[in-house]
Design an enzyme around this catalytic site. Sequence first.
Site, mmCIF file in Angstrom:
data_model
loop_
_atom_site.group_PDB
_atom_site.id
_atom_site.type_symbol
_atom_site.label_atom_id
_atom_site.label_comp_id
_atom_site.label_asym_id
_atom_site.label_seq_id
_atom_site.Cartn_x
_atom_site.Cartn_y
_atom_site.Cartn_z
ATOM 1 N N ASP A 380 -53.453 -66.489 38.692
ATOM 2 C CA ASP A 380 -53.030 -66.177 40.050
ATOM 3 C C ASP A 380 -52.948 -67.515 40.783
ATOM 4 O O ASP A 380 -53.683 -68.444 40.461
ATOM 5 C CB ASP A 380 -54.075 -65.272 40.706
ATOM 6 C CG ASP A 380 -53.871 -65.153 42.204
ATOM 7 O OD1 ASP A 380 -52.753 -64.809 42.605
ATOM 8 O OD2 ASP A 380 -54.817 -65.436 42.958
ATOM 9 N N GLY A 533 -47.628 -63.677 44.650
ATOM 10 C CA GLY A 533 -46.835 -62.907 45.613
ATOM 11 C C GLY A 533 -46.051 -63.825 46.528
ATOM 12 O O GLY A 533 -45.212 -63.380 47.302
ATOM 13 N N ASP A 583 -54.897 -58.791 42.342
ATOM 14 C CA ASP A 583 -54.973 -59.155 40.920
ATOM 15 C C ASP A 583 -55.662 -58.084 40.083
ATOM 16 O O ASP A 583 -55.650 -58.153 38.858
ATOM 17 C CB ASP A 583 -55.754 -60.469 40.747
ATOM 18 C CG ASP A 583 -55.151 -61.597 41.567
ATOM 19 O OD1 ASP A 583 -53.918 -61.707 41.570
ATOM 20 O OD2 ASP A 583 -55.907 -62.341 42.197
#
Length: 687
Positions: A380, A533, A583
């Site tokens: 991430d 994102g 996540d």
Amino acid sequence: MAEHRHHNHGDSKHNIDDHEHHNHNKQHNNKHNHQDHHKHMVEEFKKRFWISLIVTVPILLLSPLIQELIGLKDTFNFTGDLYLLFALSSFVFFYGGYPFLKGLFDELKKKQPGMMTLIALAISVAYFYSAAVVFGVKGEVFFWELATLIDIMLLGHWIEMRSVMGASKALEELAKLMPDEAHQIKENGDVVDVSVSELKHEDKLLIKPGEKIPADGRIIEGKTSINEAMITGESKPASKGEGDEVIGGSINGEGSLKIVVEKTGDETFLSQVVKMVKDAQESKSKTQNLADKAAFWLTIIAISAGAVTMFSWLMFTGQSFNFALTRTVTVMVITCPHALGLAIPLVVAVSTALSAKHGLLIRNRTAFENARNIQAIIFDKTGTLTKGEFGVTDTILFDNNIDEKEALKLAATVESESEHPIAAGIVSSSKETNEEKYELKEFNSIPGKGAEGKVNGKDIKVVSPGYLNENNIKIEDEEKINKLSGEGKTVVYLLVNDKLAAAFALADIIREESKEAIKQLKELGIKTMMLTGDNKQVAKWVADELGLDDYFAEVLPDKKSEKIKEVQSRGMVVAMTGDGVNDAPALAQADVGIAIGAGTDVAVETADIILVRSNPQDVVALIKFAKATYNKMIQNLIWATGYNAFAIPLAAGVLFSYGIVLSPAVGAVLMSLSTVIVAINAKLLKV
């Protein structure tokens, strides 16, 4: 073992369905959740171990073979001593052996014989044969072997269960993101506090600054910035106004809002994330434990060797049935080595303790073992590869009379009075230079454009590009500015006495450790990827800075787990490293889910392994440690079972004609030796 999936200790196998009775508005008061159940099972094994161990002491003292070994022959002999030995052993067999006997039926019902079957077979053969000897059959009693085997197996399972965490509480942690109450606006304009569970479509709500948004909806009045990082992974707070959608669980910034509720209960974005976590966790493959595999083959070997021993002595040698039976029982008891029960749990206990000292918390051992096979790691971005906080990444100077430090100091002095995230980023970056701020006078906010004030007698403004356009202020080096904007960075300008002095580019700051971590992972032959994102420009900038193999940008939570599946479909063992709610589904879907410990509780609860220090370099340490741990497990299994290669034939009596027969006493010494070797070998494990 391996999360107790195959052993079913007292039916301890639970899945995420156990939590379905908790709704997503924190109306879950049932305290007997899986964590409590897991704790109860640990206590149960602990109690059975200590009670069985205490009863084992008189069993050992009453056993003829042990009396002979310790030189106290006939010391504890009295009328009925054998019956007392039988009674005590019966207690240990049925009380201490209960989890294994129950496990035998559970494994056979599933047609998956493993460790429980092997232990139950060995203790049953030893018990019923010894009982037959007490009541008249000629032979030796194996009660002491039965009791010590049960004690060691109970100890092994207790150590293991204490070392391995219970099932994920991810769903409960997700539910906690929603506030308990909402400020509902009635038809007459009154505002009343109601439970979130009572909200219906078209209800109007008031959300005050700094509060969590209680439901998915649309803004009907007000303007603010909303922190959706916990939900969408977008690092920059999103500016929202009338007509914009808001997500339940996200945090309202500086403005007051009125919204109309559009989704409740299972329809909400957060509930969808919950469902994905549940689905991904349930579909995760249940890798069978190494010791289970060894136990399965030893079960086959024990039954086969026992049958061959009995058949051979009766058919080809003319020996008595009692002799053949004694040989058969010795073979079957020796085949279940005490060390096998400790081979894996000891490594687990040592590796869990060692890893915790080094900031790696192992929750799921199967996934930890899988970590040695990782071929691709998907990180991430926000909070993992980056710090998850805005900061100045570039400074461009337009005035030769000012340096970078001075420019930042002037900007930070003005922005210190502002609540905006951009302002906070400038102030925190200035603090890193350890510079004291100047005195600020006549601070004034320029709505939607920036802030201004008097600093050292100068008129200082920190403004957006929109302010420059409105006031026809030209930028000399537009190419540099466009490049920074193209990387997805936010650019603001410093004006000194209305003259353009500097520009600051702000972005989510990349962690210093990230570059080294990516470099080391590449050296191990592991593909590095990023999932975020954030927009494509930001993602590309971070990927280029770190030298990643690939990246996925603008990915919402419902697509994150799909990206993991996509990489898995290439035939790769995939690890996911993240820290936010967004996540959670991806962490659950990955073969190995790794949470940054400084992240949210839900990411930590969904992950298999937690990195306490929020340092991506710990991922490298984790993979190397997983390989070392696996090697120790293999070595221990070899030590625990290897002696069977010669112990079983000797116990069966293949060298009987040469006067060599492995007695139960010698078998016990061999077992003890392999147990000691296994324990020492486990202790030699290093991170």
